[in-house]
Scaffold this motif. Sequence first.
Motif, mmCIF file in Angstrom:
data_model
loop_
_atom_site.group_PDB
_atom_site.id
_atom_site.type_symbol
_atom_site.label_atom_id
_atom_site.label_comp_id
_atom_site.label_asym_id
_atom_site.label_seq_id
_atom_site.Cartn_x
_atom_site.Cartn_y
_atom_site.Cartn_z
ATOM 1 N N MET A 1 11.771 6.638 -19.761
ATOM 2 C CA MET A 1 10.259 5.891 -19.587
ATOM 3 C C MET A 1 10.793 4.821 -18.801
ATOM 4 N N TYR A 2 9.910 4.784 -17.430
ATOM 5 C CA TYR A 2 10.188 3.485 -16.910
ATOM 6 C C TYR A 2 9.519 2.295 -17.386
ATOM 7 N N LYS A 3 9.800 1.103 -17.417
ATOM 8 C CA LYS A 3 9.123 -0.381 -17.712
ATOM 9 C C LYS A 3 8.729 -1.211 -16.637
ATOM 10 N N LEU A 4 9.719 -1.192 -15.515
ATOM 11 C CA LEU A 4 9.424 -2.091 -14.362
ATOM 12 C C LEU A 4 9.809 -1.577 -13.073
ATOM 13 N N ILE A 5 8.706 -1.828 -12.343
ATOM 14 C CA ILE A 5 8.865 -1.310 -10.684
ATOM 15 C C ILE A 5 8.922 -2.538 -9.968
ATOM 16 N N VAL A 6 9.793 -2.750 -9.172
ATOM 17 C CA VAL A 6 10.232 -3.728 -8.331
ATOM 18 C C VAL A 6 10.340 -3.593 -6.947
ATOM 19 N N SER A 7 9.528 -4.235 -6.105
ATOM 20 C CA SER A 7 9.130 -4.064 -4.474
ATOM 21 C C SER A 7 9.483 -5.268 -3.742
ATOM 22 N N ASP A 8 10.139 -4.994 -2.766
ATOM 23 C CA ASP A 8 10.460 -6.178 -1.640
ATOM 24 C C ASP A 8 8.906 -6.019 -1.086
ATOM 25 N N ILE A 9 8.567 -6.889 -0.207
ATOM 26 C CA ILE A 9 7.362 -7.120 0.548
ATOM 27 C C ILE A 9 7.373 -6.525 2.026
ATOM 28 N N ASP A 10 8.052 -7.356 2.679
ATOM 29 C CA ASP A 10 8.035 -7.118 4.432
ATOM 30 C C ASP A 10 8.957 -5.733 4.736
ATOM 31 N N ALA A 11 8.069 -4.902 5.347
ATOM 32 C CA ALA A 11 8.744 -3.679 5.762
ATOM 33 C C ALA A 11 9.028 -2.477 4.675
ATOM 34 N N THR A 12 8.529 -2.940 3.525
ATOM 35 C CA THR A 12 8.562 -2.046 2.253
ATOM 36 C C THR A 12 7.261 -1.854 1.826
ATOM 37 N N LEU A 13 6.613 -2.731 1.176
ATOM 38 C CA LEU A 13 5.398 -2.766 0.546
ATOM 39 C C LEU A 13 4.011 -2.791 1.464
ATOM 40 N N ILE A 14 4.209 -3.765 2.506
ATOM 41 C CA ILE A 14 3.144 -4.032 3.388
ATOM 42 C C ILE A 14 3.558 -3.418 4.676
ATOM 43 N N ASN A 15 2.572 -3.103 5.518
ATOM 44 C CA ASN A 15 2.556 -2.457 6.899
ATOM 45 C C ASN A 15 2.731 -3.632 7.848
ATOM 46 N N ARG A 16 2.669 -3.116 9.255
ATOM 47 C CA ARG A 16 2.728 -4.065 10.231
ATOM 48 C C ARG A 16 1.604 -5.037 10.383
ATOM 49 N N GLU A 17 0.397 -4.701 9.696
ATOM 50 C CA GLU A 17 -0.616 -5.618 9.785
ATOM 51 C C GLU A 17 -0.295 -6.637 8.587
ATOM 52 N N PHE A 18 0.563 -6.704 8.002
ATOM 53 C CA PHE A 18 0.799 -7.541 6.822
ATOM 54 C C PHE A 18 -0.018 -7.278 5.580
ATOM 55 N N ARG A 19 -0.506 -5.724 5.394
ATOM 56 C CA ARG A 19 -1.631 -5.269 4.366
ATOM 57 C C ARG A 19 -0.764 -4.537 3.666
ATOM 58 N N ILE A 20 -1.162 -4.450 2.294
ATOM 59 C CA ILE A 20 -0.851 -3.209 1.477
ATOM 60 C C ILE A 20 -1.683 -2.089 1.703
ATOM 61 N N PRO A 21 -0.865 -1.001 2.120
ATOM 62 C CA PRO A 21 -1.768 0.292 2.189
ATOM 63 C C PRO A 21 -2.626 0.841 0.949
ATOM 64 N N GLU A 22 -3.801 1.256 1.134
ATOM 65 C CA GLU A 22 -4.630 1.545 0.274
ATOM 66 C C GLU A 22 -3.712 2.429 -0.907
ATOM 67 N N TYR A 23 -3.098 3.221 -0.490
ATOM 68 C CA TYR A 23 -2.384 4.262 -1.473
ATOM 69 C C TYR A 23 -1.384 3.551 -2.348
ATOM 70 N N ASN A 24 -0.686 2.381 -1.608
ATOM 71 C CA ASN A 24 0.250 1.911 -2.536
ATOM 72 C C ASN A 24 -0.540 1.118 -3.580
ATOM 73 N N VAL A 25 -1.862 0.500 -3.040
ATOM 74 C CA VAL A 25 -2.516 -0.206 -3.960
ATOM 75 C C VAL A 25 -2.973 0.637 -5.327
ATOM 76 N N GLU A 26 -3.411 1.830 -4.825
ATOM 77 C CA GLU A 26 -3.867 2.647 -5.787
ATOM 78 C C GLU A 26 -2.680 3.204 -7.151
ATOM 79 N N MET A 27 -1.588 3.659 -6.268
ATOM 80 C CA MET A 27 -0.412 4.058 -7.013
ATOM 81 C C MET A 27 0.163 2.674 -8.249
ATOM 82 N N ILE A 28 0.081 1.550 -7.659
ATOM 83 C CA ILE A 28 0.447 0.325 -8.386
ATOM 84 C C ILE A 28 -0.455 0.194 -9.591
ATOM 85 N N ARG A 29 -1.845 0.407 -9.195
ATOM 86 C CA ARG A 29 -2.798 0.164 -10.310
ATOM 87 C C ARG A 29 -2.638 1.388 -11.540
ATOM 88 N N ARG A 30 -2.224 2.625 -10.970
ATOM 89 C CA ARG A 30 -2.376 3.748 -11.746
ATOM 90 C C ARG A 30 -0.895 3.463 -12.640
#
Length: 272
Positions: A1-30
């Motif tokens: 069972m996983y307890k922690l997810i860790v992500s870099d921001i630039d060029a990983t979590l966000i796109n070139r417009e400096f926004r978090i893609p909606e599917y990433n947001v959805e899965m983080i909430r999930r």
Amino acid sequence: MYKLIVSDIDATLINREFRIPEYNVEMIRRVRAEGIDFMLCTGRIFGSARPYAKFLNLNTPLITSNGAVTMEWESRRELFGTPMNPLLCAEIFEILDQNDLYYHFYSKESFYTRRFLHEGSAIRAMNEKLPPEERFPMLEISDPARVAQEDPIYKISVRCIREEDSEKFTRLFQGRDDIAVTSSFSDNFEISAPGVDKGAALARYAEMRGIRPEEIISFGDNKNDVGMIRFSGVGVAVENAVEELKAAADYITDTNENSGVGKALAKIVFGE
């Protein structure tokens, strides 16, 4: 069972417009609904990362400046950090100035530079788009060494626009054991105190929380992410990552532009 997810921001979590893609947001909430914490670990200064933590309403601190300082994003309380020796900063500033290499540097919450050029201008533009109460100080200064004496410095970022600048930087600083040097983009080098690394900061936080490495999934794209990718039970590289990070990763997902983080979470956590 996983307890922690860790992500870099630039060029990983966000796109070139400096926004978090909606599917990433959805899965983080999930995944958070499943009781798995989500945390950001970035080379950014705290104030530049804080809006993303606030947007996601995270219950975890921010690891910033490549692991040099970890702070609670709501209270701004420091949990732990490793500032640079001010005399060492003064020496590095002198070398960079003598060799005409552009740099800026971070304290916990302030951005300093001799002049706003190149990368500094981009950061300033991003900062000015934030609500006034969310903006962090960005200051042009004439005496970097004096600033380092008055406001502890956690990271020096050197921009190398030309290939000869990168070669010059490498020649000047290669092999030193009194600093940590990494990179988050193809045209920069980032200097911190020895031992500073995203993986080391993540390891310290995990120990504080009683979380084992095998209970962690981490995401990254560049050389400054290698430590946390190797520390984590599952290290994930986005498709646009540098080859060094891909070689260290356990799994390669889609690009940051195509919600690579969200797609990997769906597969690894939920088997979809």
